[in-house]
Write an enzyme that holds these catalytic residues in place. Structure first.
Site, PDB file in Angstrom:
ATOM      1  N   ASP A  10       0.748  -1.182  -0.025  1.00 60.46           N
ATOM      2  CA  ASP A  10       0.176  -0.087   0.125  1.00 60.46           C
ATOM      3  C   ASP A  10       1.005   1.207   0.143  1.00 60.46           C
ATOM      4  O   ASP A  10       1.713   1.487   0.683  1.00 60.46           O
ATOM      5  CB  ASP A  10      -1.049  -0.194   1.185  1.00 60.46           C
ATOM      6  CG  ASP A  10      -1.664   1.105   1.526  1.00 60.46           C
ATOM      7  OD1 ASP A  10      -1.665   2.246   0.648  1.00 60.46           O
ATOM      8  OD2 ASP A  10      -2.583   1.091   2.292  1.00 60.46           O
ATOM      9  N   ILE A  11       0.883   2.007  -0.791  1.00 60.79           N
ATOM     10  CA  ILE A  11       1.930   3.017  -1.419  1.00 60.79           C
ATOM     11  C   ILE A  11       1.912   4.065  -0.162  1.00 60.79           C
ATOM     12  O   ILE A  11       2.887   4.569   0.244  1.00 60.79           O
ATOM     13  CB  ILE A  11       1.584   3.902  -2.655  1.00 60.79           C
ATOM     14  CG1 ILE A  11       3.070   4.584  -2.977  1.00 60.79           C
ATOM     15  CG2 ILE A  11       0.503   4.647  -2.498  1.00 60.79           C
ATOM     16  CD1 ILE A  11       2.924   5.019  -4.542  1.00 60.79           C
ATOM     17  N   ASN A  24      -6.494  13.447 -10.585  1.00 57.78           N
ATOM     18  CA  ASN A  24      -7.206  13.855 -11.609  1.00 57.78           C
ATOM     19  C   ASN A  24      -6.755  15.275 -11.720  1.00 57.78           C
ATOM     20  O   ASN A  24      -6.108  15.887 -10.865  1.00 57.78           O
ATOM     21  CB  ASN A  24      -8.562  13.563 -11.346  1.00 57.78           C
ATOM     22  CG  ASN A  24      -9.132  14.377 -10.096  1.00 57.78           C
ATOM     23  OD1 ASN A  24      -8.812  15.606  -9.747  1.00 57.78           O
ATOM     24  ND2 ASN A  24      -9.798  13.449  -9.123  1.00 57.78           N
ATOM     25  N   GLY A  32      -9.546   5.175  -5.778  1.00 57.28           N
ATOM     26  CA  GLY A  32      -8.193   4.489  -5.919  1.00 57.28           C
ATOM     27  C   GLY A  32      -7.037   4.869  -5.113  1.00 57.28           C
ATOM     28  O   GLY A  32      -7.466   5.201  -3.898  1.00 57.28           O
ATOM     29  N   VAL A  33      -6.029   4.994  -5.843  1.00 51.73           N
ATOM     30  CA  VAL A  33      -4.707   5.351  -4.962  1.00 51.73           C
ATOM     31  C   VAL A  33      -4.875   6.687  -4.378  1.00 51.73           C
ATOM     32  O   VAL A  33      -4.469   7.022  -3.649  1.00 51.73           O
ATOM     33  CB  VAL A  33      -3.528   4.949  -5.689  1.00 51.73           C
ATOM     34  CG1 VAL A  33      -3.248   5.830  -7.242  1.00 51.73           C
ATOM     35  CG2 VAL A  33      -2.238   5.033  -4.745  1.00 51.73           C
ATOM     36  N   ASP A  34      -5.430   7.449  -5.314  1.00 49.51           N
ATOM     37  CA  ASP A  34      -5.449   8.975  -4.865  1.00 49.51           C
ATOM     38  C   ASP A  34      -6.292   9.413  -3.517  1.00 49.51           C
ATOM     39  O   ASP A  34      -5.922   9.897  -2.814  1.00 49.51           O
ATOM     40  CB  ASP A  34      -6.096   9.721  -5.892  1.00 49.51           C
ATOM     41  CG  ASP A  34      -5.979  11.173  -6.016  1.00 49.51           C
ATOM     42  OD1 ASP A  34      -4.929  11.729  -5.378  1.00 49.51           O
ATOM     43  OD2 ASP A  34      -6.732  11.888  -6.445  1.00 49.51           O
ATOM     44  N   SER A 117      -2.767   5.465 -14.260  1.00 46.69           N
ATOM     45  CA  SER A 117      -3.859   5.307 -15.206  1.00 46.69           C
ATOM     46  C   SER A 117      -4.172   3.762 -15.388  1.00 46.69           C
ATOM     47  O   SER A 117      -4.984   3.444 -16.153  1.00 46.69           O
ATOM     48  CB  SER A 117      -3.298   5.600 -16.653  1.00 46.69           C
ATOM     49  OG  SER A 117      -3.149   7.076 -16.629  1.00 46.69           O
ATOM     50  N   TYR A 121      -8.650   4.883 -15.053  1.00 49.14           N
ATOM     51  CA  TYR A 121      -8.328   5.479 -16.215  1.00 49.14           C
ATOM     52  C   TYR A 121      -8.231   4.403 -17.606  1.00 49.14           C
ATOM     53  O   TYR A 121      -7.997   4.485 -18.571  1.00 49.14           O
ATOM     54  CB  TYR A 121      -7.119   6.461 -16.276  1.00 49.14           C
ATOM     55  CG  TYR A 121      -7.516   7.835 -15.474  1.00 49.14           C
ATOM     56  CD1 TYR A 121      -8.955   7.923 -15.249  1.00 49.14           C
ATOM     57  CD2 TYR A 121      -6.863   8.690 -15.480  1.00 49.14           C
ATOM     58  CE1 TYR A 121      -9.173   9.366 -14.466  1.00 49.14           C
ATOM     59  CE2 TYR A 121      -7.079   9.971 -14.743  1.00 49.14           C
ATOM     60  CZ  TYR A 121      -8.163  10.273 -14.582  1.00 49.14           C
ATOM     61  OH  TYR A 121      -8.546  11.480 -13.929  1.00 49.14           O
TER      62      TYR A 121
HETATM   63  N1  AR6 Z   1      -1.364   1.561  -3.113  1.00 50.17           N
HETATM   64  C1  AR6 Z   1      -0.729   1.476  -4.396  1.00 50.17           C
HETATM   65  N2  AR6 Z   1      -1.483   1.096  -5.407  1.00 50.17           N
HETATM   66  C2  AR6 Z   1      -2.848   1.476  -5.389  1.00 50.17           C
HETATM   67  C3  AR6 Z   1      -3.605   1.730  -4.112  1.00 50.17           C
HETATM   68  C4  AR6 Z   1      -2.633   1.827  -3.043  1.00 50.17           C
HETATM   69  N3  AR6 Z   1      -3.015   2.043  -1.688  1.00 50.17           N
HETATM   70  N4  AR6 Z   1      -4.654   1.825  -4.267  1.00 50.17           N
HETATM   71  C5  AR6 Z   1      -4.949   1.519  -5.646  1.00 50.17           C
HETATM   72  N5  AR6 Z   1      -3.812   1.226  -6.168  1.00 50.17           N
HETATM   73  P1  AR6 Z   1      -6.384   4.322  -9.898  1.00 50.17           P
HETATM   74  P2  AR6 Z   1      -6.056   5.863 -12.386  1.00 50.17           P
HETATM   75  C6  AR6 Z   1      -3.542   1.046  -7.844  1.00 50.17           C
HETATM   76  O1  AR6 Z   1      -7.886   3.983 -10.470  1.00 50.17           O
HETATM   77  O2  AR6 Z   1      -6.367   4.861 -13.299  1.00 50.17           O
HETATM   78  C7  AR6 Z   1      -8.775   8.724  -9.071  1.00 50.17           C
HETATM   79  O3  AR6 Z   1     -10.432   8.740  -8.742  1.00 50.17           O
HETATM   80  C8  AR6 Z   1      -4.614   0.586  -8.516  1.00 50.17           C
HETATM   81  O4  AR6 Z   1      -4.780  -0.966  -8.289  1.00 50.17           O
HETATM   82  O5  AR6 Z   1      -6.247   4.984  -8.486  1.00 50.17           O
HETATM   83  O6  AR6 Z   1      -4.882   6.991 -12.620  1.00 50.17           O
HETATM   84  C9  AR6 Z   1      -8.104   9.675  -9.408  1.00 50.17           C
HETATM   85  O7  AR6 Z   1      -8.658  10.847  -8.447  1.00 50.17           O
HETATM   86  C10 AR6 Z   1      -4.143   0.579  -9.841  1.00 50.17           C
HETATM   87  O8  AR6 Z   1      -3.307  -0.406 -10.220  1.00 50.17           O
HETATM   88  O9  AR6 Z   1      -5.776   5.563 -10.797  1.00 50.17           O
HETATM   89  C11 AR6 Z   1      -8.685   9.981 -10.663  1.00 50.17           C
HETATM   90  O10 AR6 Z   1      -9.885  10.350 -10.950  1.00 50.17           O
HETATM   91  C12 AR6 Z   1      -3.406   1.911  -9.704  1.00 50.17           C
HETATM   92  O11 AR6 Z   1      -3.284   2.271  -8.522  1.00 50.17           O
HETATM   93  C13 AR6 Z   1      -8.671   8.285 -11.148  1.00 50.17           C
HETATM   94  O12 AR6 Z   1      -8.848   7.764 -10.202  1.00 50.17           O
HETATM   95  C14 AR6 Z   1      -3.947   3.201 -10.247  1.00 50.17           C
HETATM   96  O13 AR6 Z   1      -5.447   3.068 -10.219  1.00 50.17           O
HETATM   97  C15 AR6 Z   1      -7.145   8.171 -11.795  1.00 50.17           C
HETATM   98  O14 AR6 Z   1      -7.045   6.964 -12.351  1.00 50.17           O
END
Ligand code: AR6
Length: 169
Positions: A10-11, A24, A32-34, A117, A121
């Site tokens: 978990d980052i 975003n 997600g991660v954000d 992404s 995304y």
């Molecule tokens: N630690 C590490 N990786 C993670 C974590 C974590 N805690 N949580 C999720 N991931 P995403 P995007 C991974 O959807 O596609 C948001 O709403 C996840 O499994 O977070 O760039 C933003 O605000 C995936 O492999 O990012 C934007 O609106 C990776 O992180 C939008 O999502 C990225 O998934 C961005 O979408």
């Protein structure tokens, strides 16, 4: 000599100088991660983000780490995948370069990237991991201020794609 490491984690829990968020364009937090980063960093992160005036896809902005162990959070805005004909690949490459440029400018020696992404995304994971590995290796070959870059995987499928991409280097 700098190195790259692929880790399942978990980052938000990492003890590194800088972590990257997959943000975003409004830099207003999300899922997600954000979302995980904003929850763990606390509400003052959103306040700091609101002062930044958003960020275009392919670019990144930096804030403090707030309640996290890291000094810096780099908010990178990846491209939404529309099929590959809207410059998605170049935008994702740019995200990695811009994030590394910011990390370097702020003297970060260790930096952790999520798979930008690859979630909401919808960027194809195999191509995204190849781009991530290529851009990071290219950067490290000309910048020795960064010691270690972590590719952080949240699931085994992504980990395998990073391993394949590194194997091809
Ligand atoms: N630690 C590490 N990786 C993670 C974590 C974590 N805690 N949580 C999720 N991931 P995403 P995007 C991974 O959807 O596609 C948001 O709403 C996840 O499994 O977070 O760039 C933003 O605000 C995936 O492999 O990012 C934007 O609106 C990776 O992180 C939008 O999502 C990225 O998934 C961005 O979408």
């Amino acid at each position: 000599m700098s190195e790259t490491k692929i880790i399942k984690a978990d980052i938000t829990e990492l003890d590194v100088d800088a972590i990257v968020s997959a943000a975003n364009a409004a830099l207003c937090g999300g899922g997600g991660v954000d979302g995980a980063i904003h929850r763990a960093a606390g509400p003052f992160l959103l306040e700091e983000c609101r002062q930044l005036g958003g960020c275009k896809p392919g670019f990144a902005k930096i804030t403090g780490g707030h309640n996290l162990k890291c000094w810096h959070i780099i908010h990178a805005v990846g491209p939404v995948w529309y099929g590959g004909h809207k410059g998605e690949e170049d935008l994702l490459r740019s995200c990695y370069r811009e994030s590394l440029k910011l990390a370097s400018a702020h003297s970060a020696k260790s930096i952790a990237f999520p798979a930008i992404s690859c979630g909401a995304y919808r960027f194809p994971v195999e191509l995204a991991c190849k781009i991530a590995v290529e851009e990071v290796h290219k950067w490290l070959s000309q910048d020795d201020s960064i010691d270690v870059v972590y590719f952080v995987c949240f699931d085994s499928k992504i980990k395998q794609q990073y391993l394949n991409a590194i194997g091809e280097q």
